[in-house]
Scaffold this motif. Structure first.
Motif, mmCIF file in Angstrom:
data_model
loop_
_atom_site.group_PDB
_atom_site.id
_atom_site.type_symbol
_atom_site.label_atom_id
_atom_site.label_comp_id
_atom_site.label_asym_id
_atom_site.label_seq_id
_atom_site.Cartn_x
_atom_site.Cartn_y
_atom_site.Cartn_z
ATOM 1 N N THR A 27 -14.069 76.674 -88.967
ATOM 2 C CA THR A 27 -15.090 75.855 -89.621
ATOM 3 C C THR A 27 -14.506 75.112 -90.809
ATOM 4 O O THR A 27 -14.712 73.900 -90.963
ATOM 5 C CB THR A 27 -16.272 76.737 -90.082
ATOM 6 O OG1 THR A 27 -16.839 77.381 -88.944
ATOM 7 C CG2 THR A 27 -17.325 75.916 -90.802
ATOM 8 N N THR A 28 -13.768 75.821 -91.642
ATOM 9 C CA THR A 28 -13.153 75.191 -92.813
ATOM 10 C C THR A 28 -12.146 74.133 -92.394
ATOM 11 O O THR A 28 -12.114 73.039 -92.967
ATOM 12 C CB THR A 28 -12.476 76.254 -93.705
ATOM 13 O OG1 THR A 28 -13.447 77.235 -94.064
ATOM 14 C CG2 THR A 28 -11.888 75.638 -94.957
ATOM 15 N N ALA A 29 -11.345 74.434 -91.385
ATOM 16 C CA ALA A 29 -10.345 73.471 -90.903
ATOM 17 C C ALA A 29 -11.020 72.221 -90.346
ATOM 18 O O ALA A 29 -10.607 71.100 -90.637
ATOM 19 C CB ALA A 29 -9.459 74.118 -89.837
ATOM 20 N N ALA A 30 -12.068 72.397 -89.559
ATOM 21 C CA ALA A 30 -12.762 71.247 -88.967
ATOM 22 C C ALA A 30 -13.447 70.411 -90.042
ATOM 23 O O ALA A 30 -13.367 69.177 -90.025
ATOM 24 C CB ALA A 30 -13.774 71.730 -87.931
ATOM 25 N N LEU A 31 -14.121 71.066 -90.980
ATOM 26 C CA LEU A 31 -14.788 70.322 -92.048
ATOM 27 C C LEU A 31 -13.794 69.555 -92.917
ATOM 28 O O LEU A 31 -14.116 68.495 -93.459
ATOM 29 C CB LEU A 31 -15.614 71.266 -92.917
ATOM 30 C CG LEU A 31 -16.895 71.806 -92.305
ATOM 31 C CD1 LEU A 31 -17.531 72.848 -93.223
ATOM 32 C CD2 LEU A 31 -17.867 70.688 -92.003
ATOM 33 N N SER A 32 -12.586 70.086 -93.034
ATOM 34 C CA SER A 32 -11.562 69.424 -93.840
ATOM 35 C C SER A 32 -11.163 68.068 -93.267
ATOM 36 O O SER A 32 -10.710 67.200 -93.998
ATOM 37 C CB SER A 32 -10.308 70.293 -93.936
ATOM 38 O OG SER A 32 -10.590 71.489 -94.603
ATOM 39 N N MET A 33 -11.326 67.904 -91.980
ATOM 40 C CA MET A 33 -10.923 66.650 -91.343
ATOM 41 C C MET A 33 -12.051 65.646 -91.184
ATOM 42 O O MET A 33 -11.839 64.545 -90.705
ATOM 43 C CB MET A 33 -10.303 66.957 -89.983
ATOM 44 C CG MET A 33 -8.981 67.677 -90.095
ATOM 45 S SD MET A 33 -8.191 67.880 -88.520
ATOM 46 C CE MET A 33 -8.301 69.644 -88.327
ATOM 47 N N VAL A 34 -13.253 66.010 -91.607
ATOM 48 C CA VAL A 34 -14.400 65.120 -91.480
ATOM 49 C C VAL A 34 -14.387 64.118 -92.631
ATOM 50 O O VAL A 34 -14.291 64.532 -93.796
ATOM 51 C CB VAL A 34 -15.723 65.923 -91.484
ATOM 52 C CG1 VAL A 34 -16.931 65.009 -91.533
ATOM 53 C CG2 VAL A 34 -15.780 66.850 -90.294
ATOM 54 N N PRO A 35 -14.496 62.813 -92.333
ATOM 55 C CA PRO A 35 -14.546 61.841 -93.438
ATOM 56 C C PRO A 35 -15.727 62.141 -94.354
ATOM 57 O O PRO A 35 -16.763 62.613 -93.916
ATOM 58 C CB PRO A 35 -14.761 60.502 -92.732
ATOM 59 C CG PRO A 35 -14.422 60.729 -91.306
ATOM 60 C CD PRO A 35 -14.622 62.183 -91.026
ATOM 61 N N THR A 36 -15.580 61.856 -95.597
ATOM 62 C CA THR A 36 -16.524 62.093 -96.696
ATOM 63 C C THR A 36 -16.649 63.565 -97.071
ATOM 64 O O THR A 36 -16.981 63.862 -98.206
ATOM 65 C CB THR A 36 -17.953 61.525 -96.444
ATOM 66 O OG1 THR A 36 -18.599 62.271 -95.434
ATOM 67 C CG2 THR A 36 -17.898 60.059 -96.084
ATOM 68 N N PHE A 37 -16.406 64.502 -96.184
ATOM 69 C CA PHE A 37 -16.447 65.925 -96.521
ATOM 70 C C PHE A 37 -15.068 66.350 -96.993
ATOM 71 O O PHE A 37 -14.906 66.829 -98.109
ATOM 72 C CB PHE A 37 -16.908 66.747 -95.310
ATOM 73 C CG PHE A 37 -17.489 68.073 -95.685
ATOM 74 C CD1 PHE A 37 -18.790 68.164 -96.132
ATOM 75 C CD2 PHE A 37 -16.741 69.226 -95.607
ATOM 76 C CE1 PHE A 37 -19.336 69.387 -96.490
ATOM 77 C CE2 PHE A 37 -17.270 70.452 -95.951
ATOM 78 C CZ PHE A 37 -18.573 70.527 -96.394
ATOM 79 N N GLU A 38 -14.115 66.212 -96.134
ATOM 80 C CA GLU A 38 -12.701 66.433 -96.399
ATOM 81 C C GLU A 38 -12.409 67.783 -97.042
ATOM 82 O O GLU A 38 -13.285 68.628 -97.161
ATOM 83 C CB GLU A 38 -12.134 65.283 -97.237
ATOM 84 C CG GLU A 38 -12.239 63.956 -96.512
ATOM 85 C CD GLU A 38 -11.670 62.792 -97.266
ATOM 86 O OE1 GLU A 38 -11.108 62.978 -98.358
ATOM 87 O OE2 GLU A 38 -11.788 61.675 -96.759
ATOM 88 N N GLY A 39 -11.170 67.980 -97.436
ATOM 89 C CA GLY A 39 -10.726 69.260 -97.958
ATOM 90 C C GLY A 39 -11.382 69.661 -99.248
ATOM 91 O O GLY A 39 -11.637 70.837 -99.496
ATOM 92 N N ARG A 40 -11.693 68.677 -100.071
ATOM 93 C CA ARG A 40 -12.255 69.005 -101.391
ATOM 94 C C ARG A 40 -13.590 69.717 -101.296
ATOM 95 O O ARG A 40 -13.919 70.535 -102.135
ATOM 96 C CB ARG A 40 -12.371 67.746 -102.227
ATOM 97 C CG ARG A 40 -13.193 66.702 -101.530
ATOM 98 C CD ARG A 40 -12.753 65.345 -101.882
ATOM 99 N NE ARG A 40 -13.547 64.429 -101.061
ATOM 100 C CZ ARG A 40 -13.789 63.222 -101.388
ATOM 101 N NH1 ARG A 40 -13.317 62.760 -102.516
ATOM 102 N NH2 ARG A 40 -14.499 62.457 -100.625
ATOM 103 N N TYR A 41 -14.396 69.410 -100.293
ATOM 104 C CA TYR A 41 -15.673 70.100 -100.125
ATOM 105 C C TYR A 41 -15.551 71.269 -99.146
ATOM 106 O O TYR A 41 -16.319 72.214 -99.222
ATOM 107 C CB TYR A 41 -16.759 69.130 -99.667
ATOM 108 C CG TYR A 41 -16.963 67.992 -100.643
ATOM 109 C CD1 TYR A 41 -17.189 68.251 -101.997
ATOM 110 C CD2 TYR A 41 -16.902 66.674 -100.230
ATOM 111 C CE1 TYR A 41 -17.359 67.218 -102.902
ATOM 112 C CE2 TYR A 41 -17.073 65.635 -101.131
ATOM 113 C CZ TYR A 41 -17.299 65.911 -102.465
ATOM 114 O OH TYR A 41 -17.467 64.890 -103.367
ATOM 115 N N ALA A 42 -14.576 71.204 -98.243
ATOM 116 C CA ALA A 42 -14.346 72.324 -97.328
ATOM 117 C C ALA A 42 -13.855 73.551 -98.095
ATOM 118 O O ALA A 42 -14.124 74.679 -97.698
ATOM 119 C CB ALA A 42 -13.347 71.931 -96.251
#
Length: 191
Positions: A27-42
């Motif tokens: 979940t964290t890895a996938a959210l990290s690659m989502v535009p606007t969410f990215e690593g900072r929010y993951a």
């Protein structure tokens, strides 16, 4: 004596079992690659799910860095391909995006020529100023900033790929660190 030395390792290994936490990692890895969410929010999401802080930071940073080379290398060919499509709205979007980025870059050059940027613009090259601006843009964990937008800006402004890629990665590491420190309360100590 050796048993005492390895006890912390056994305790650490027992707290994070991969099979139990694989869903959280994915979940964290996938959210990290989502535009606007990215690593900072993951990072915040991973920490909230109970994952170790340093592991979550590294996972979010690495996974959110994956899109950078693809955007830097493929955005220009995709925009060029958009112009060849028979779909008018797609061609208009590509033209609008290019016009907007050219206007923004010209405004930056105009500010530099008129000295609106102050002392820094007289003593630092235009390329260095662009890279500093790109770093700050990616490093600030605000909506609309980040590696996706930063990579698009670097491509549209025709910035050097390798230098801008390194600056984007450094900015991403900074953004992830800021949110990690905020999520763990470390910034409250200094505030």
């Amino acid at each position: 004596m050796p048993h005492i030395l390895f006890r912390p390792l056994e305790a650490a290994a027992g707290t994070f079992v991969w099979t139990e936490h694989l869903g959280k990692v994915l979940t964290t890895a996938a959210l990290s690659m989502v535009p606007t969410f990215e690593g900072r929010y993951a990072v915040v999401t991973g920490i909230a799910m109970g994952m170790p802080v340093v592991f979550t930071y590294l996972l979010a940073f690495l996974c959110s860095s994956v899109p950078v080379p693809f955007i830097l290398l493929l955005l220009r060919p995709v925009l060029d391909w958009f112009y060849t499509l028979p779909i008018q709205p797609v061609r208009r979007f590509a033209a609008w995006l290019e016009r907007r980025s050219a206007r923004k870059r010209e405004n930056m050059a105009s500010n530099r020529r008129t000295g609106a940027m102050g002392w820094l613009s007289r003593h630092v090259s235009a390329e260095t100023l662009e890279l500093i601006g790109l770093y700050v843009f990616v490093a600030l964990p605000l909506p609309g900033t980040g590696v996706w937008t930063g990579s698009a800006i670097a491509t549209l402004f025709e910035m050097p790929r390798v230098k801008s890629g390194l600056v984007i990665l450094l900015g991403n590491a900074t953004a992830c660190l800021i949110t990690t420190l905020t999520a763990t309360g470390v910034l409250h100590i200094f505030g």
